[in-house]
Design a protein around this motif. Structure first.
Motif, mmCIF file in Angstrom:
data_model
loop_
_atom_site.group_PDB
_atom_site.id
_atom_site.type_symbol
_atom_site.label_atom_id
_atom_site.label_comp_id
_atom_site.label_asym_id
_atom_site.label_seq_id
_atom_site.Cartn_x
_atom_site.Cartn_y
_atom_site.Cartn_z
ATOM 1 N N TYR A 79 6.653 3.163 8.991
ATOM 2 C CA TYR A 79 6.556 3.509 7.569
ATOM 3 C C TYR A 79 5.850 4.856 7.437
ATOM 4 C CZ TYR A 79 7.635 -1.441 7.196
ATOM 5 O OH TYR A 79 8.241 -2.672 7.330
ATOM 6 N N LEU A 80 6.580 5.854 6.934
ATOM 7 C CA LEU A 80 6.059 7.216 6.792
ATOM 8 C C LEU A 80 6.285 7.758 5.385
ATOM 9 C CD1 LEU A 80 7.297 8.720 10.174
ATOM 10 C CD2 LEU A 80 4.903 8.413 9.520
ATOM 11 N N GLN A 81 6.564 6.898 4.437
ATOM 12 C CA GLN A 81 6.871 7.377 3.096
ATOM 13 C C GLN A 81 5.655 8.056 2.459
ATOM 14 O OE1 GLN A 81 6.791 4.177 4.042
ATOM 15 N NE2 GLN A 81 6.096 2.788 2.417
ATOM 16 N N ALA A 82 5.945 8.968 1.533
ATOM 17 C CA ALA A 82 4.915 9.656 0.752
ATOM 18 C C ALA A 82 3.929 10.436 1.622
ATOM 19 C CB ALA A 82 4.162 8.660 -0.133
ATOM 20 N N LEU A 103 4.030 0.014 12.578
ATOM 21 C CA LEU A 103 3.085 1.103 12.367
ATOM 22 C C LEU A 103 3.285 1.653 10.962
ATOM 23 C CD1 LEU A 103 0.991 3.179 13.351
ATOM 24 C CD2 LEU A 103 2.887 4.523 14.302
ATOM 25 N N ASP A 104 2.232 1.599 10.167
ATOM 26 C CA ASP A 104 2.293 2.079 8.782
ATOM 27 C C ASP A 104 1.374 3.282 8.632
ATOM 28 O OD1 ASP A 104 2.423 2.537 6.100
ATOM 29 O OD2 ASP A 104 1.845 0.512 5.485
ATOM 30 N N LEU A 105 1.970 4.460 8.442
ATOM 31 C CA LEU A 105 1.232 5.707 8.220
ATOM 32 C C LEU A 105 1.607 6.316 6.875
ATOM 33 C CD1 LEU A 105 1.659 7.280 11.781
ATOM 34 C CD2 LEU A 105 -0.396 6.177 10.866
ATOM 35 N N SER A 106 2.105 5.516 5.972
ATOM 36 C CA SER A 106 2.550 6.022 4.674
ATOM 37 C C SER A 106 1.370 6.515 3.838
ATOM 38 C CB SER A 106 3.307 4.930 3.917
ATOM 39 O OG SER A 106 2.500 3.782 3.732
#
Length: 302
Positions: free
Chosen positions: A245-248, A224-227
């Motif tokens: 992925y939660l970066q930025a 799951l990519d929510l960056s």
């Protein structure tokens, strides 16, 4: 031979865990088909081919029209299963364009100039075997209607999508929506999917308010990519998720309950990768109990 193709593709799908370029990219390169996929030919024979495209005799069920400067859809012979139309200047796909294309399995339309208004409402109705649809890098403001239930891989990133409609194909395996303008998700967005494993929604406008509770707390998801959104909290996820992925974002708190509702020896997250860099927290914000909950995490970036 069809079984051989299915086996080959299914064996390669786990490679999608890599978070960079598409690991299956070699499969839809023009020359790799000539040498690597010739063995996948069905009992199809050669036939007519639009003069602006290539239909290799070694792979007669594929038609290569990529990078030809096309502004309109070519005529598609009924035998074609793999159609490559990327890197052109196509603006519309009228209903009639797919009248004979009922055997399509892969349809590559990325890097064109398609608009939502330019895609016919009935374009996909007869494509009952379509598994891959690539529409990234166009000018779409909405996801096309009437997508076939057979669809497994939908890539519509790098467009201008604002909303996710109800009724996406329930057997999707991969859904790529990054680089759009999505600010909210519908209730039960992921609950209806039975095989969805990879969801990428980076570089959108998602906020906490726009995500209903437990939207991502569904079993089956692998990545799951929510960056690069506007989240202030870590959303609740299933303990079976492996890569998050939660970066930025704008996350200000490390909420352990987002990963484990109960923390003990038998209840823990399967998370392996967690990225939180580029937020408003540091390693000092990670509670000591995280070592038990996130015991399988080999990489946590803060």
């Amino acid at each position: 031979m069809h079984l051989v193709a299915v086996f080959l593709l299914s064996a390669l799908l786990p490679l999608s865990l890599s978070h960079g370029n598409d690991p299956l990219g070699w499969l839809y390169g023009r020359w790799s088909h000539k040498y690597s996929l010739a063995s996948l030919q069905a009992s199809s024979s050669g036939g007519e081919c639009p003069e602006e495209c290539d239909c290799p005799p070694t792979f007669p069920i594929a038609m290569y029209c990529d990078g030809r400067g096309l502004t309109a859809m070519p005529t598609i012979p009924s035998r074609i299963k793999y159609l490559y139309l990327q890197n052109n200047a196509i603006t519309t796909v009228p209903d009639a364009a797919m009248a004979n294309a009922t055997s399509l399995v892969w349809l590559m339309l990325h890097h064109n100039q398609l608009t939502s208004e330019g895609i016919g409402k009935k374009v996909f109705l007869k494509l009952e075997g379509l598994e891959r649809l690539y529409l990234q890098h166009n000018n779409l403001t909405s996801i096309p209607a009437n997508l076939p239930r057979s669809l497994r891989d939908l890539r519509i990133n790098h467009n201008k999508i604002e909303k996710i409609p109800d009724g996406l194909p329930e057997y999707l395996h991969q859904l790529y929506l990054e680089f759009n303008s999505i600010d909210s998700l519908p209730e039960g967005f992921l609950g209806r999917f039975t095989q969805l494993q990879y969801v990428r929604m980076a570089h959108n406008q998602l906020t906490d308010k726009g995500i209903p509770p437990n939207t991502f707390n569904v079993t089956g998801l692998v990545e799951l990519d929510l960056s690069f959104n506007k989240l202030e909290r870590i959303p609740s996820i299933s303990t079976t998720l492996q890569h998050l992925y939660l970066q930025a974002n704008q996350i200000k708190e490390f909420t352990l309950g987002s990963f484990c509702s109960v923390v003990d020896v038998t209840n823990f997250s399967k998370l392996q990768t967690l990225r939180l860099d580029g937020n408003e927290i540091s390693r000092l914000d990670i509670p000591s109990e995280s070592a038990l909950c996130l015991r399988q995490a080999s990489s946590i970036e803060v």
